[in-house]
Design a protein around this motif. Structure first.
Motif, mmCIF file in Angstrom:
data_model
loop_
_atom_site.group_PDB
_atom_site.id
_atom_site.type_symbol
_atom_site.label_atom_id
_atom_site.label_comp_id
_atom_site.label_asym_id
_atom_site.label_seq_id
_atom_site.Cartn_x
_atom_site.Cartn_y
_atom_site.Cartn_z
ATOM 1 N N MET A 1 22.089 1.581 7.006
ATOM 2 C CA MET A 1 21.200 2.600 7.545
ATOM 3 C C MET A 1 20.618 2.213 8.905
ATOM 4 N N ARG A 2 20.974 1.003 9.390
ATOM 5 C CA ARG A 2 20.507 0.504 10.682
ATOM 6 C C ARG A 2 18.979 0.450 10.737
ATOM 7 N N LEU A 3 18.404 -0.129 9.704
ATOM 8 C CA LEU A 3 16.956 -0.259 9.615
ATOM 9 C C LEU A 3 16.568 -1.704 9.878
ATOM 10 N N ASN A 4 15.551 -1.899 10.701
ATOM 11 C CA ASN A 4 15.047 -3.245 10.979
ATOM 12 C C ASN A 4 13.544 -3.341 10.762
ATOM 13 N N THR A 5 12.996 -2.397 10.019
ATOM 14 C CA THR A 5 11.561 -2.407 9.726
ATOM 15 C C THR A 5 11.325 -1.805 8.351
ATOM 16 N N ALA A 6 10.121 -1.996 7.857
ATOM 17 C CA ALA A 6 9.727 -1.448 6.549
ATOM 18 C C ALA A 6 8.216 -1.258 6.563
ATOM 19 N N PRO A 7 7.708 -0.268 5.827
ATOM 20 C CA PRO A 7 8.438 0.678 4.981
ATOM 21 C C PRO A 7 8.988 1.849 5.781
ATOM 22 N N VAL A 8 10.059 2.448 5.241
ATOM 23 C CA VAL A 8 10.684 3.636 5.831
ATOM 24 C C VAL A 8 10.982 4.609 4.694
ATOM 25 N N PHE A 9 10.645 5.878 4.887
ATOM 26 C CA PHE A 9 10.908 6.917 3.895
ATOM 27 C C PHE A 9 11.974 7.859 4.458
ATOM 28 N N ILE A 10 13.065 8.032 3.706
ATOM 29 C CA ILE A 10 14.169 8.896 4.144
ATOM 30 C C ILE A 10 14.524 9.847 3.007
ATOM 31 N N HIS A 11 14.689 11.114 3.367
ATOM 32 C CA HIS A 11 15.123 12.138 2.413
ATOM 33 C C HIS A 11 16.617 12.370 2.589
ATOM 34 N N PHE A 12 17.378 12.237 1.510
ATOM 35 C CA PHE A 12 18.816 12.493 1.518
ATOM 36 C C PHE A 12 19.049 13.859 0.880
ATOM 37 N N PRO A 13 19.396 14.852 1.683
ATOM 38 C CA PRO A 13 19.514 16.229 1.168
ATOM 39 C C PRO A 13 20.751 16.397 0.294
ATOM 40 N N PRO A 14 20.827 17.511 -0.454
ATOM 41 C CA PRO A 14 21.999 17.744 -1.319
ATOM 42 C C PRO A 14 23.299 17.876 -0.535
ATOM 43 N N LYS A 15 23.209 18.438 0.660
ATOM 44 C CA LYS A 15 24.421 18.653 1.453
ATOM 45 C C LYS A 15 24.219 18.054 2.842
ATOM 46 N N GLY A 16 25.238 17.393 3.313
ATOM 47 C CA GLY A 16 25.190 16.858 4.656
ATOM 48 C C GLY A 16 24.442 15.529 4.738
ATOM 49 N N ASN B 1 -7.993 -1.422 8.725
ATOM 50 C CA ASN B 1 -7.474 -2.515 7.903
ATOM 51 C C ASN B 1 -7.601 -2.183 6.416
ATOM 52 N N HIS B 2 -8.721 -1.595 6.039
ATOM 53 C CA HIS B 2 -8.937 -1.255 4.628
ATOM 54 C C HIS B 2 -7.930 -0.210 4.152
ATOM 55 N N ILE B 3 -7.570 0.721 5.022
ATOM 56 C CA ILE B 3 -6.653 1.802 4.641
ATOM 57 C C ILE B 3 -5.199 1.323 4.665
ATOM 58 N N ARG B 4 -4.798 0.662 5.755
ATOM 59 C CA ARG B 4 -3.394 0.300 5.938
ATOM 60 C C ARG B 4 -3.029 -1.064 5.349
ATOM 61 N N GLY B 5 -3.993 -1.990 5.259
ATOM 62 C CA GLY B 5 -3.681 -3.319 4.741
ATOM 63 C C GLY B 5 -2.708 -4.096 5.589
ATOM 64 N N PRO B 6 -2.966 -4.277 6.900
ATOM 65 C CA PRO B 6 -2.031 -5.007 7.765
ATOM 66 C C PRO B 6 -2.063 -6.506 7.487
ATOM 67 N N PRO B 7 -1.058 -7.262 7.954
ATOM 68 C CA PRO B 7 -1.072 -8.726 7.778
ATOM 69 C C PRO B 7 -2.139 -9.371 8.654
ATOM 70 N N HIS C 1 0.839 -1.201 0.000
ATOM 71 C CA HIS C 1 0.000 0.000 0.000
ATOM 72 C C HIS C 1 0.877 1.255 0.000
ATOM 73 N N ALA C 2 1.954 1.244 0.783
ATOM 74 C CA ALA C 2 2.859 2.396 0.805
ATOM 75 C C ALA C 2 3.525 2.599 -0.551
ATOM 76 N N SER C 3 3.854 1.504 -1.233
ATOM 77 C CA SER C 3 4.457 1.609 -2.563
ATOM 78 C C SER C 3 3.492 2.249 -3.560
ATOM 79 N N ASP C 4 2.213 1.903 -3.469
ATOM 80 C CA ASP C 4 1.225 2.513 -4.364
ATOM 81 C C ASP C 4 1.140 4.022 -4.143
ATOM 82 N N GLU C 5 1.130 4.443 -2.874
ATOM 83 C CA GLU C 5 1.062 5.878 -2.573
ATOM 84 C C GLU C 5 2.341 6.594 -3.001
#
Length: 327
Positions: free
Chosen positions: A125-140, A231-237, A86-90
């Motif tokens: 990135m030390r991630l142990n869950t999904a989905p995760v959205f991260i913005h990588f800025p131009p500097k820093g 459930n309809h919105i998030r689509g959990p397992p 569902h997150a991929s569709d959005e």
């Protein structure tokens, strides 16, 4: 001596040229080359698929003059991450909207890293869950605000676009593809109801049946209170297996739930309501012995199942101090 000095200077220049060129090759593509390759890939597909090497070449490499919004996900069927789909569709809606908008430029790119194709990136990135959205800025490096808080604001296309605007100052006007499934379902339902009423046009007394309307209202309330809309919105397992292989039916956080959990809550609420109905019926006219049995059964139902649903609430809300019959 002058020819000798000129020769040394010439050799030093050649050495310096090859040394700098070798260092640049070790560092990978230049920024202009990276931007050109990203632009070419983005013109073919709005969301770029990165593995570990591409992530390091295009996202971690410096310097950069562009932003990259990366969705870390787990879309493989064996992962059973319905939320990821569902997150991929959005996320796709946002990326496509940016690609065909007037704000489109090579200053912002959208990418996805799947766990099965870039597990090393998840470790980096030390991630142990999904989905995760991260913005990588131009500097820093990314700051805490560059990680989207989906637990607080969700991951709808509108929320993602607003978060990107806050991080990049790029306005993205969303264009959702038309969805006629809801309209079609409503038309079919209306046709079925109209046909049924036409067939029963000579006997419509059932429309005045209070028990039928009361049962329908209760079922609707149970559906809404148990979290079916969530459930309809998030689509959990449906359920979840922990690292020990044990099946979990109740989500451990108040920010999530499983499909089976909603059914459990629905049954508990129905049992509580049934107990209250029995208590109410025991106050009417009739056999005193029967009314006593109804009252006792109603009290038992309300006490036991209210204690169970309160226990579930305690397990999902850390620090909640109250309980009844069950911890």
């Amino acid at each position: 001596m002058k020819p000798f000095i000129l020769g040394l200077f010439f050799l030093y220049t050649i050495f310096l040229f090859y040394h700098v060129d070798g260092q640049s090759r070790k560092q990978g593509l230049s920024m202009a080359e990276r931007v050109q390759q990203l632009t070419d890939m983005a013109n073919k597909k709005s969301i770029l698929k990165f593995n570990g090497n591409k992530f390091r070449d295009f996202v971690k490499a410096v310097p950069r003059n562009y932003s990259v919004v990366v969705m870390f996900t787990a879309m493989a069927p064996q992962r059973q991450c319905m939320v990821c789909r569902h997150a991929s569709d959005e996320f796709t809606i946002v990326a496509n909207s940016f690609r065909y908008s007037q704000a489109y430029s090579n200053k912002l790119f959208f990418a996805v890293v799947d766990f099965d194709e870039g597990s090393d990136v998840f470790q980096l990135m030390r991630l142990n869950t999904a989905p995760v959205f991260i913005h990588f800025p131009p500097k820093g490096k990314p700051k805490s605000q560059d990680t989207m808080d989906i637990q607080r604001i969700g991951f709808s296309a509108e929320s993602i676009a607003k978060w990107i605007t806050e991080r990049t100052d790029i306005q993205i006007r969303l264009f959702r593809p038309p969805n006629y499934s809801g309209t079609a379902a409503l038309v079919v339902l209306f046709a079925l109801v109209a046909g049924f009423l036409y067939l029963r046009r000579n006997n419509l007394d059932f429309l005045y049946n209070k028990n039928m309307w009361a049962t329908g209202a209760l079922f609707f309330c149970f559906t809404m209170v148990s979290g079916q809309m969530w459930n309809h919105i998030r689509g959990p397992p449906f359920a979840h297996k922990n690292q020990q292989g044990q099946v979990a039916y109740i989500h451990g956080s108040s920010q999530g739930q499983f499909v089976l959990e909603t059914y459990i809550v629905m049954v508990l609420n129905a049992a509580i309501v049934l107990g209250m109905i029995l208590i109410t019926e025991s106050g009417g006219k009739g056999d005193p012995k029967k009314k006593k049995i109804l009252a006792i059964a109603g009290v038992i139902l309300v006490s036991v199942f209210f204690s169970l649903i309160l226990s579930i609430f305690r397990s999902k809300t850390s620090g909640y101090p109250y309980s009844f019959l069950f911890k």
